[in-house]
Design an enzyme around this catalytic site. Structure first.
Site, PDB file in Angstrom:
ATOM      1  N   ARG A 119       0.140 -14.992  -9.793  1.00  0.00           N
ATOM      2  CA  ARG A 119      -1.141 -15.491 -10.315  1.00  0.00           C
ATOM      3  C   ARG A 119      -1.338 -15.016 -11.747  1.00  0.00           C
ATOM      4  O   ARG A 119      -1.273 -13.819 -12.016  1.00  0.00           O
ATOM      5  CB  ARG A 119      -2.306 -14.954  -9.479  1.00  0.00           C
TER       6      ARG A 119
ATOM      7  N   ARG B 139     -24.363  14.612  19.595  1.00  0.00           N
ATOM      8  CA  ARG B 139     -24.343  13.264  19.008  1.00  0.00           C
ATOM      9  C   ARG B 139     -23.126  12.473  19.453  1.00  0.00           C
ATOM     10  O   ARG B 139     -22.132  13.041  19.911  1.00  0.00           O
ATOM     11  CB  ARG B 139     -24.254  13.382  17.480  1.00  0.00           C
TER      12      ARG B 139
ATOM     13  N   MET C 229      -7.428   3.732  10.036  1.00  0.00           N
ATOM     14  CA  MET C 229      -6.711   2.518   9.620  1.00  0.00           C
ATOM     15  C   MET C 229      -5.914   1.950  10.787  1.00  0.00           C
ATOM     16  O   MET C 229      -5.699   2.621  11.802  1.00  0.00           O
ATOM     17  CB  MET C 229      -5.822   2.808   8.425  1.00  0.00           C
TER      18      MET C 229
ATOM     19  N   THR D  18       5.030   1.860   6.135  1.00  0.00           N
ATOM     20  CA  THR D  18       3.622   1.573   6.441  1.00  0.00           C
ATOM     21  C   THR D  18       3.052   2.744   7.233  1.00  0.00           C
ATOM     22  O   THR D  18       3.703   3.247   8.154  1.00  0.00           O
ATOM     23  CB  THR D  18       3.410   0.284   7.255  1.00  0.00           C
ATOM     24  N   ILE D  19       1.849   3.163   6.878  1.00  0.00           N
ATOM     25  CA  ILE D  19       1.246   4.244   7.670  1.00  0.00           C
ATOM     26  C   ILE D  19       0.834   3.728   9.041  1.00  0.00           C
ATOM     27  O   ILE D  19       0.640   4.494   9.965  1.00  0.00           O
ATOM     28  CB  ILE D  19       0.027   4.913   6.979  1.00  0.00           C
ATOM     29  N   ASP D  20       0.699   2.393   9.167  1.00  0.00           N
ATOM     30  CA  ASP D  20       0.233   1.822  10.444  1.00  0.00           C
ATOM     31  C   ASP D  20       1.307   1.859  11.526  1.00  0.00           C
ATOM     32  O   ASP D  20       1.001   1.680  12.703  1.00  0.00           O
ATOM     33  CB  ASP D  20      -0.202   0.361  10.247  1.00  0.00           C
TER      34      ASP D  20
ATOM     35  N   GLY E 122       6.314  -2.488   2.933  1.00  0.00           N
ATOM     36  CA  GLY E 122       5.967  -2.966   4.271  1.00  0.00           C
ATOM     37  C   GLY E 122       6.405  -4.404   4.471  1.00  0.00           C
ATOM     38  O   GLY E 122       7.245  -4.926   3.723  1.00  0.00           O
ATOM     39  N   ASP E 123       5.797  -5.045   5.438  1.00  0.00           N
ATOM     40  CA  ASP E 123       6.200  -6.390   5.812  1.00  0.00           C
ATOM     41  C   ASP E 123       6.140  -7.372   4.628  1.00  0.00           C
ATOM     42  O   ASP E 123       7.090  -8.123   4.391  1.00  0.00           O
ATOM     43  CB  ASP E 123       5.276  -6.857   6.943  1.00  0.00           C
ATOM     44  N   GLY E 124       5.041  -7.336   3.880  1.00  0.00           N
ATOM     45  CA  GLY E 124       4.877  -8.260   2.746  1.00  0.00           C
ATOM     46  C   GLY E 124       5.968  -8.058   1.708  1.00  0.00           C
ATOM     47  O   GLY E 124       6.581  -9.029   1.238  1.00  0.00           O
TER      48      GLY E 124
ATOM     49  N   HIS F 285      -8.930   5.394   2.881  1.00  0.00           N
ATOM     50  CA  HIS F 285      -7.680   5.686   2.165  1.00  0.00           C
ATOM     51  C   HIS F 285      -7.300   7.156   2.133  1.00  0.00           C
ATOM     52  O   HIS F 285      -6.209   7.494   1.674  1.00  0.00           O
ATOM     53  CB  HIS F 285      -7.758   5.094   0.758  1.00  0.00           C
TER      54      HIS F 285
ATOM     55  N   ASP G 276       3.579  -0.269  12.317  1.00  0.00           N
ATOM     56  CA  ASP G 276       3.559  -1.489  13.126  1.00  0.00           C
ATOM     57  C   ASP G 276       4.747  -2.420  12.856  1.00  0.00           C
ATOM     58  O   ASP G 276       4.666  -3.618  13.114  1.00  0.00           O
ATOM     59  CB  ASP G 276       2.234  -2.232  12.920  1.00  0.00           C
TER      60      ASP G 276
ATOM     61  N   GLY H 239       0.833  -1.210   0.000  1.00  0.00           N
ATOM     62  CA  GLY H 239       0.000   0.000   0.000  1.00  0.00           C
ATOM     63  C   GLY H 239       0.862   1.253   0.000  1.00  0.00           C
ATOM     64  O   GLY H 239       1.938   1.262   0.587  1.00  0.00           O
TER      65      GLY H 239
ATOM     66  N   ARG I 198      -4.660  -2.184  10.734  1.00  0.00           N
ATOM     67  CA  ARG I 198      -5.180  -3.547  10.557  1.00  0.00           C
ATOM     68  C   ARG I 198      -4.841  -4.431  11.753  1.00  0.00           C
ATOM     69  O   ARG I 198      -5.658  -5.176  12.236  1.00  0.00           O
ATOM     70  CB  ARG I 198      -4.571  -4.126   9.273  1.00  0.00           C
TER      71      ARG I 198
ATOM     72  N   ARG J 176      -4.064   7.608   3.576  1.00  0.00           N
ATOM     73  CA  ARG J 176      -2.852   7.215   2.850  1.00  0.00           C
ATOM     74  C   ARG J 176      -2.447   8.260   1.818  1.00  0.00           C
ATOM     75  O   ARG J 176      -1.364   8.169   1.228  1.00  0.00           O
ATOM     76  CB  ARG J 176      -3.091   5.875   2.145  1.00  0.00           C
TER      77      ARG J 176
ATOM     78  N   GLU K 296      -9.544   0.072  12.523  1.00  0.00           N
ATOM     79  CA  GLU K 296     -10.275  -0.881  11.660  1.00  0.00           C
ATOM     80  C   GLU K 296     -10.072  -2.341  12.081  1.00  0.00           C
ATOM     81  O   GLU K 296     -10.908  -3.193  11.810  1.00  0.00           O
ATOM     82  CB  GLU K 296      -9.813  -0.730  10.203  1.00  0.00           C
TER      83      GLU K 296
END
Ligand code: F6P
Length: 354
Positions: A85, A178, A185, A141-143, A118-120, A278, A145, A14, A187, A281, A238
């Site tokens: 694939r 309210r 984000m 990664t924006i996360d 990122g990790d992947g 998004h 992590d 991402g 994950r 991001r 999320e």
């Protein structure tokens, strides 16, 4: 005399604000300091699967990209050359085309690849390194992590976006009395929710690391009303783990909507939900992310120059450092429920719904 003449740069996974700062810095350092040729590999490692798509990056190509979000190289979170694939004779087939990728990189004259991801993406980079490709990693990664680095670029910009949204929701929540639920984000880790929640003065923060119950959230909304606060801001990551009472209502879709519905039904209050998605991001990187991206880009080039392949740049004790990609992958940095940041949030009255 270095026998590096040409490097490739790829961005995978991402996107994150600051990617272009890394591309620009690595390209400039490679050309200006080392006089190397730089090849931009489009769409992650897909660009080496189809080498004709790759193109040379010159100083002109990276001019003006520092404030731009996204990545000028394009990215994908699907193209894994070890499990590629394709559709053959109408049927989906998964093939290992990593050898072709390495051969294609050599055909392009690439001596080393800087893999920003990122990790992947770092897992793929590590496997390609083990198979013989000279690779240096840059974490992204924006996360925020990844355990190997104190911080990743993109996180700060995402935090600004999320905090700005919470600020804006505050005034309308207060005017209409309210409950406002805002899903951000994160994950696997709740860093964006926790930090944006603290920065934006949220009242309830729900993160994957802390179990919560719908009843506790509703009790807290009523408790606030007890001292005259007729509005509540709930920030939800999320990736939260839903309690059983909400899990049974789930029909997929954003968890923020489900939690919002749960509060409306149980507390009988007016609830509105915003899912930032998004937007977090995108946009121009913050000065912090531009600087970190620039530091990472230059450091990655220096690792290539020193032939420290299989390494990934990182930030430790506010200093640029390097770790083995093998040691960096698969180790998440999650929020410590007993840590100082959570304790600080609790000390200022923030509830975690527990
Ligand atoms: O990993 C970063 C992240 O922003 C996650 O928080 C989110 O779940 C994911 O990317 C979404 O990615 P995409 O929609 O590109 O698949």
């Amino acid at each position: 005399m270095s026998d590096i003449h040409c490097i490739g740069i790829a961005t995978g996974g991402g996107d994150a604000p600051g990617l272009n700062a890394v591309i620009r810095a690595a390209t400039k350092a490679a050309i200006l300091k080392h006089h190397w040729k730089v090849i931009g590999i489009p769409d992650g490692f897909d660009g080496v699967i189809w080498p004709e798509k790759s193109r040379e990056l010159t100083l002109k190509d990276v001019s003006g990209i520092l404030p731009r979000g996204g990545t000028i190289l394009g990215t994908t979170n699907r193209g894994n050359p070890f499990h590629y694939r394709t559709v053959e004779n109408g049927a989906e087939v998964v093939r290992d085309i990593s050898s072709e990728v390495i051969a294609n990189a050599r055909k392009l004259g690439i001596d080393a690849v800087i893999s920003i991801g990122g990790d992947g993406s770092q897992k793929i980079a590590h496997e390609l390194f083990e198979k013989g490709l000279n690779v240096v990693g840059v974490p992204k990664t924006i996360d925020n992590d990844l355990s190997a680095t104190e911080i990743t670029f993109g996180f700060d910009t995402a935090l600004h976006t999320a905090t700005d949204a919470i600020d804006k929701l505050h005034t309308t929540a207060e005017s209409h009395h309210r409950v406002m639920v805002v899903e951000v984000m994160g994950r696997d880790a709740g860093w964006i929710a926790l930090e944006a929640g603290i920065a934006g003065g949220a009242h309830i923060i729900l993160i994957p690391e802390i179990s919560f119950s719908l009843q506790r959230i509703c009790d807290y909304v009523k408790e606030r009303e007890g001292y005259g606060k007729r509005f509540t801001i709930v920030v939800v990551a999320e990736g939260v783990k839903l309690p059983p009472e909400l899990r049974q209502l789930s029909r997929g879709g954003p968890v923020g909507n489900l939690i919002g519905d749960g509060i409306a039904l149980t507390a009988k209050r007016e609830v509105r939900v915003s899912v930032l998605g998004h937007i977090q991001r995108g946009g121009s990187p913050s000065p912090f992310d531009r600087i970190l991206g620039t530091r990472f880009g230059v450091a990655a080039v220096e690792l290539v120059a020193k032939k420290q392949f299989g390494k990934m740049v990182c930030l430790r004790n506010a200093t640029i450092d390097a770790v083995d990609i093998a040691d960096a992958i698969g180790k998440m940095k999650i929020v410590d429920p007993q840590g100082e940041m959570v304790r600080t949030a609790r000390a200022v009255g923030i509830s975690f719904g527990d």
